[in-house]
Motif scaffolding. Structure first.
Motif, short mmCIF file in Angstrom:
data_model
loop_
_atom_site.label_atom_id
_atom_site.label_comp_id
_atom_site.label_asym_id
_atom_site.label_seq_id
_atom_site.Cartn_x
_atom_site.Cartn_y
_atom_site.Cartn_z
N MET A 1 0.83 -1.21 0.00
CA MET A 1 0.00 0.00 0.00
C MET A 1 0.86 1.26 0.00
O MET A 1 0.72 2.15 -0.82
N ASP A 126 -9.71 10.85 5.27
CA ASP A 126 -8.82 9.92 4.57
C ASP A 126 -8.19 8.92 5.53
O ASP A 126 -8.06 7.73 5.21
N THR A 130 -8.73 4.89 5.26
CA THR A 130 -7.56 4.03 5.05
C THR A 130 -7.41 3.03 6.19
O THR A 130 -7.12 1.85 5.96
N ALA A 134 -7.49 -0.94 5.57
CA ALA A 134 -6.32 -1.73 5.94
C ALA A 134 -6.67 -2.75 7.01
O ALA A 134 -6.18 -3.89 7.01
N ALA A 171 -0.21 3.63 8.11
CA ALA A 171 -0.63 3.73 6.71
C ALA A 171 -1.74 4.77 6.55
O ALA A 171 -1.76 5.55 5.59
N GLY A 172 -2.69 4.79 7.51
CA GLY A 172 -3.78 5.76 7.46
C GLY A 172 -3.27 7.19 7.56
O GLY A 172 -3.69 8.06 6.79
N MET A 175 -1.44 8.22 4.27
CA MET A 175 -2.34 8.55 3.18
C MET A 175 -3.12 9.83 3.45
O MET A 175 -3.50 10.55 2.53
N TRP A 207 -6.79 7.19 -5.72
CA TRP A 207 -7.42 6.85 -4.43
C TRP A 207 -8.64 5.95 -4.63
O TRP A 207 -8.80 4.93 -3.95
N ASN A 211 -8.75 1.79 -3.76
CA ASN A 211 -9.71 1.27 -2.77
C ASN A 211 -10.68 0.28 -3.39
O ASN A 211 -11.01 -0.74 -2.77
N THR A 214 -8.94 -2.95 -3.81
CA THR A 214 -8.81 -3.59 -2.49
C THR A 214 -10.11 -4.26 -2.09
O THR A 214 -10.11 -5.37 -1.54
#
Length: 359
Positions: A1, A126, A130, A134, A171-172, A175, A207, A211, A214
């Motif tokens: 990611m 965001d 995220t 995740a 990660a969140g 992003m 974006w 997603n 995913t």
């Protein structure tokens, strides 16, 4: 990611460095540039929307706080899969806070925002999205590895679960910072989004596609798991003990699948709007659907606690135990209830103690 995002960010940064940037423009300038109207005064409709929205945000925060507390109190939930579900509740709780912040910084108030405040407003949304995605992906991988070995719970240590949760939030946050730090349209005004005027349309395309892909991967993983469990159940139909074990696995899988399904249903319309905006710009008329999609996405954070309470009897009992003890409101009595007894059965412990004291 993160590696995928870094590659895209690097490409955009290199191109942006060749452009002339003017950072003196304010938020209103970008809204006027893309033709997105900022209300000058509060209408009755706006006031109702804000009031209802903030009410829903409060309910979202309280409901997901109860899920986290239930998992903490009940020893039957002290397994990796439930720790990840607790983290999912934390992401939903964070989403409630993010939506509340959005409600308090929208409408006529948008004119008063600095660019930094506007970016923070978007970054909170965001980050919550995220973290949720995740976390769902981590749950999917954990369930796949566990169920393929026909176990109810994985052998993952608490330390590894904690490290995984830290990575999810890292990660969140990453992003969430990308649009304000690297990937916006301040150096390329022709690339400005109509839904989020300071965001780059190319970022919205990346974006949304990322997603949606995913989502597809997670659905594929759960489909494979269900097919595998169904086949295994046919082979073990003659063994009562194994059947019961398989049924427990299937019940847990159905609960998680409902959480995933609700997430996909609630977020897909919003991601499609972002994709349309990124591809078509003003011609997409994405602003006409933006608020409706935001409301649907907000509802997702409220759906998960409802799913847990309807699908999981232990979770439902723990909720009742917590509400029972809160309604009683006597701190002295609550101290006499040992937390280690919460796992069996919660409601009877609380109600039984109250009946004993009342008698």
């Amino acid at each position: 990611m993160v590696l995928c995002a870094l590659c895209c960010v690097s490409a955009v940064s290199d191109r942006g460095a060749l452009s002339t940037c003017n950072y003196s423009h304010n938020v209103t300038f970008f809204y006027n540039l893309v033709g997105k109207k900022i209300s000058e005064r509060w209408s009755t409709r706006d006031s109702v929307v804000i009031g209802v929205g903030l009410t829903v945000c409060v309910i979202v925060v309280l409901a997901n706080l109860m899920v986290m507390l239930a998992i903490l109190k009940n020893r039957r939930f002290h397994f990796p899969i439930y720790y990840l579900l607790a983290n999912m509740a934390a992401a939903d709780l964070f989403a409630g806070v993010a939506y509340a912040n959005l409600m308090l910084n929208t409408g006529p108030w948008t004119r008063t925002l600095t660019k930094e405040q506007w970016y923070i407003r978007g970054a909170l949304i965001d980050i919550s999205l995220t973290a949720s995605i995740a976390n769902l992906l981590a749950v999917a991988v954990e369930r796949h590895q566990t169920i393929i070995s026909m176990q109810l719970h994985s052998n993952m240590t608490k330390r590894r679960v904690a490290l995984l949760i830290v990575c999810i939030w890292a990660a969140g946050i990453f992003m969430g910072l990308v649009p304000s730090t690297f990937w916006n349209c301040e150096c390329d005004l022709d690339d400005c989004s109509t839904v989020a005027p300071l965001y780059s349309r190319r970022f919205l395309i990346f974006w949304a596609v990322f997603n949606l892909v995913t989502f597809f991967i997670m659905v594929a993983i759960y489909t494979r798991i269900f097919i595998y469990v169904k086949c295994q159940s046919q082979y073990t139909s003659a063994h009562t003990t194994e059947n019961r074990h398989n049924q427990m696995i299937i019940n847990l899988m159905k609960t998680i699948s409902m959480v995933l399904g609700a997430f996909v249903i609630c977020w897909t319309p919003g991601l499609m709007v972002l994709l349309m905006d990124g591809l078509l710009g003003k011609a997409s008329k994405a602003n006409n659907y933006e608020k409706f999609c935001l409301v649907i996405a907000e509802c997702n954070s409220l759906v998960n606690p409802i799913i847990y309470s309807l699908r999981d009897e232990d979770m439902r009992r723990t909720f009742k135990w917590i509400l029972c003890c809160l309604c009683r409101g006597d701190e002295g009595q609550q101290r006499q209830l040992s937390p280690v007894k919460v796992d069996s059965p919660q409601l009877e412990v609380c109600l039984g103690y109250r009946a004993e004291t009342d008698g």
